[in-house]
Motif scaffolding. Structure first.
Motif, PDB file in Angstrom:
ATOM      1  N   ASN A 254      89.721 -23.867  19.827  1.00  0.00           N
ATOM      2  CA  ASN A 254      90.604 -23.267  20.815  1.00  0.00           C
ATOM      3  C   ASN A 254      89.777 -22.308  21.651  1.00  0.00           C
ATOM      4  O   ASN A 254      89.053 -21.468  21.097  1.00  0.00           O
ATOM      5  CB  ASN A 254      91.739 -22.530  20.083  1.00  0.00           C
ATOM      6  CG  ASN A 254      92.732 -21.898  21.013  1.00  0.00           C
ATOM      7  OD1 ASN A 254      92.399 -21.023  21.806  1.00  0.00           O
ATOM      8  ND2 ASN A 254      93.987 -22.305  20.895  1.00  0.00           N
ATOM      9  N   LEU A 255      89.859 -22.408  22.963  1.00  0.00           N
ATOM     10  CA  LEU A 255      89.036 -21.586  23.837  1.00  0.00           C
ATOM     11  C   LEU A 255      89.345 -20.104  23.677  1.00  0.00           C
ATOM     12  O   LEU A 255      88.453 -19.259  23.754  1.00  0.00           O
ATOM     13  CB  LEU A 255      89.234 -22.009  25.296  1.00  0.00           C
ATOM     14  CG  LEU A 255      88.335 -21.325  26.330  1.00  0.00           C
ATOM     15  CD1 LEU A 255      86.863 -21.532  25.998  1.00  0.00           C
ATOM     16  CD2 LEU A 255      88.644 -21.838  27.734  1.00  0.00           C
ATOM     17  N   ARG A 256      90.600 -19.775  23.397  1.00  0.00           N
ATOM     18  CA  ARG A 256      90.951 -18.362  23.214  1.00  0.00           C
ATOM     19  C   ARG A 256      90.305 -17.791  21.951  1.00  0.00           C
ATOM     20  O   ARG A 256      89.875 -16.638  21.938  1.00  0.00           O
ATOM     21  CB  ARG A 256      92.468 -18.202  23.162  1.00  0.00           C
ATOM     22  CG  ARG A 256      93.164 -18.475  24.501  1.00  0.00           C
ATOM     23  CD  ARG A 256      94.643 -18.152  24.411  1.00  0.00           C
ATOM     24  NE  ARG A 256      95.324 -18.991  23.433  1.00  0.00           N
ATOM     25  CZ  ARG A 256      96.397 -18.634  22.747  1.00  0.00           C
ATOM     26  NH1 ARG A 256      96.907 -17.429  22.898  1.00  0.00           N
ATOM     27  NH2 ARG A 256      96.964 -19.474  21.904  1.00  0.00           N
ATOM     28  N   ILE A 257      90.228 -18.591  20.893  1.00  0.00           N
ATOM     29  CA  ILE A 257      89.541 -18.143  19.675  1.00  0.00           C
ATOM     30  C   ILE A 257      88.058 -17.964  19.951  1.00  0.00           C
ATOM     31  O   ILE A 257      87.438 -16.976  19.531  1.00  0.00           O
ATOM     32  CB  ILE A 257      89.765 -19.151  18.532  1.00  0.00           C
ATOM     33  CG1 ILE A 257      91.227 -19.150  18.100  1.00  0.00           C
ATOM     34  CG2 ILE A 257      88.867 -18.821  17.343  1.00  0.00           C
ATOM     35  CD1 ILE A 257      91.564 -20.228  17.079  1.00  0.00           C
ATOM     36  N   ILE A 258      87.464 -18.914  20.667  1.00  0.00           N
ATOM     37  CA  ILE A 258      86.035 -18.831  21.000  1.00  0.00           C
ATOM     38  C   ILE A 258      85.742 -17.560  21.804  1.00  0.00           C
ATOM     39  O   ILE A 258      84.788 -16.823  21.512  1.00  0.00           O
ATOM     40  CB  ILE A 258      85.599 -20.085  21.777  1.00  0.00           C
ATOM     41  CG1 ILE A 258      85.671 -21.321  20.865  1.00  0.00           C
ATOM     42  CG2 ILE A 258      84.194 -19.920  22.345  1.00  0.00           C
ATOM     43  CD1 ILE A 258      85.489 -22.642  21.586  1.00  0.00           C
ATOM     44  N   LYS A 259      86.568 -17.280  22.798  1.00  0.00           N
ATOM     45  CA  LYS A 259      86.360 -16.077  23.619  1.00  0.00           C
ATOM     46  C   LYS A 259      86.572 -14.806  22.807  1.00  0.00           C
ATOM     47  O   LYS A 259      85.816 -13.829  22.953  1.00  0.00           O
ATOM     48  CB  LYS A 259      87.317 -16.099  24.822  1.00  0.00           C
ATOM     49  CG  LYS A 259      86.953 -17.118  25.887  1.00  0.00           C
ATOM     50  CD  LYS A 259      87.924 -17.069  27.053  1.00  0.00           C
ATOM     51  CE  LYS A 259      87.510 -18.003  28.182  1.00  0.00           C
ATOM     52  NZ  LYS A 259      88.472 -17.973  29.316  1.00  0.00           N
ATOM     53  N   GLY A 260      87.585 -14.809  21.950  1.00  0.00           N
ATOM     54  CA  GLY A 260      87.859 -13.631  21.134  1.00  0.00           C
ATOM     55  C   GLY A 260      86.730 -13.325  20.172  1.00  0.00           C
ATOM     56  O   GLY A 260      86.363 -12.151  19.982  1.00  0.00           O
ATOM     57  N   THR A 261      86.150 -14.347  19.579  1.00  0.00           N
ATOM     58  CA  THR A 261      85.040 -14.153  18.652  1.00  0.00           C
ATOM     59  C   THR A 261      83.801 -13.651  19.384  1.00  0.00           C
ATOM     60  O   THR A 261      83.117 -12.736  18.915  1.00  0.00           O
ATOM     61  CB  THR A 261      84.724 -15.468  17.914  1.00  0.00           C
ATOM     62  OG1 THR A 261      85.902 -15.943  17.271  1.00  0.00           O
ATOM     63  CG2 THR A 261      83.641 -15.251  16.872  1.00  0.00           C
TER      64      THR A 261
END
Length: 324
Positions: A254-261
């Motif tokens: 998920n792109l949002r998980i990638i950005k958050g990490t």
């Protein structure tokens, strides 16, 4: 001198069939915009009828061997990470061994769902460090399209099929962070969270294949925190921080998980390999797929310091620090 497991070659395989988000608009109450906004996914690949996980894995392995300039019988072991094997047994890895025409060595599977490749990579590293093997094929391969509930718009739009492979080879290093190869890793699991991401079928429990079930908000809540934590743990073993990283190669869920990490690690998105838009979530295949694409695109180059991290059902999660 210090024995290291160095990456000698990399490759991947994607099924020919490309499925855009628009495909689901005729099946479900969803839209291209809805899927992109929530996941970053634009398209994914689905295996053809009769095309199995071992088929994809073997093709990725052939690509990795070609990249390494090696033959199948140069390999001592095959470790396949998958949650969607062809059969209950024998292992997918032995089927890959047969498809490659490899007549020596040994092969087996590891199952840690989306974290599977990190677990397999760490296991293969141990084989090399212990002297059990000199060269190991490490493969992540999945056909998640076979376990989707096509009436569940929260899950069936997220996943795709594919495979990625690395050839690990024993090498001598100096024992410093300048060495090429796998430098550190961190593995974790917590079975209390089984019910937020699982498949509701199995040989012992239901005698059915079952379908994937996920509590998306709960998985998201755990993912960012645990992914950043495991990456920091692996970096800490080497006395490094996010500032030392050339590339994050995350599990492509998920792109949002990638950005958050990436934000938690204080690494800009320009230094993150992102393929989720093209492949969707390919579970254990996503990290080796992204590594192969990153190299093919000229982003990942020799000497780069890479953090790979993933989380999946179990919950299981982990990370590895690799000098390319």
């Amino acid at each position: 001198m210090t024995r290291r497991a160095m990456i000698r070659g990399v490759g991947h395989c994607l099924p020919e069939r490309i499925v855009p988000n628009s495909y689901f608009e005729g099946l479900l109450d969803t839209s291209d915009e809805w899927i992109r906004t929530r996941s970053g996914i634009e398209r994914r690949h689905f295996a053809a009828e009769g095309q199995t996980t071992s088929d994809l894995a073997a093709e990725a392995a052939r690509a990795a061997l070609a990249d390494a300039g090696l033959r199948p019988d140069d390999i001592d072991a095959i470790v396949v990470a998958t949650s969607t094997p062809d059969l209950t047994f024998p292992s997918c890895a032995t089927m890959v061994q047969a498809q490659l025409g490899m007549t020596r060595g040994f092969a087996y599977d590891i199952q840690a769902v989306c974290a599977g490749f990190i677990f397999a990579l760490t296991n293969a590293n141990g084989l090399i460090l212990s002297g059990q093997a000199e060269r190991v094929l490490v493969i992540g391969a999945e056909t998640f399209s076979r376990i989707m509930d096509w009436t569940d718009r929260a899950t069936c739009v997220l996943f795709g099929d594919g495979a990625g492979a690395l050839v690990l080879e024993a090498a001598e290093g100096t024992g410093t962070v300048a060495d090429r190869g796998i430098l550190a890793s961190d593995l974790n699991s917590d079975g209390r969270y089984k019910d937020i991401l699982y498949v509701d079928g199995g040989v012992s429990g239901t005698q059915t294949t079952g379908h994937l079930r996920m509590q998306g908000k709960e998985v998201f809540r755990h993912a960012v925190e645990k992914l950043a934590q495991t990456a920091q743990t692996s970096l800490g073993k080497l006395g490094l921080t996010g500032a030392d990283i050339d590339w994050i190669v995350p599990h492509q869920a998920n792109l949002r998980i990638i950005k958050g990490t990436a934000k938690k690690l204080d690494v800009p998105m320009e230094r993150v390999i992102v393929t989720v838009q093209d492949h969707g979530n390919t579970s254990a295949a996503s990290i080796p797929l992204a590594l192969s694409v990153g190299k093919a695109e000229g982003k990942i180059t020799p000497g780069d310091l890479i953090v790979a991290e993933a989380i999946g059902g179990g919950l299981a999660w982990g990370s590895a620090i690799i000098r390319w």
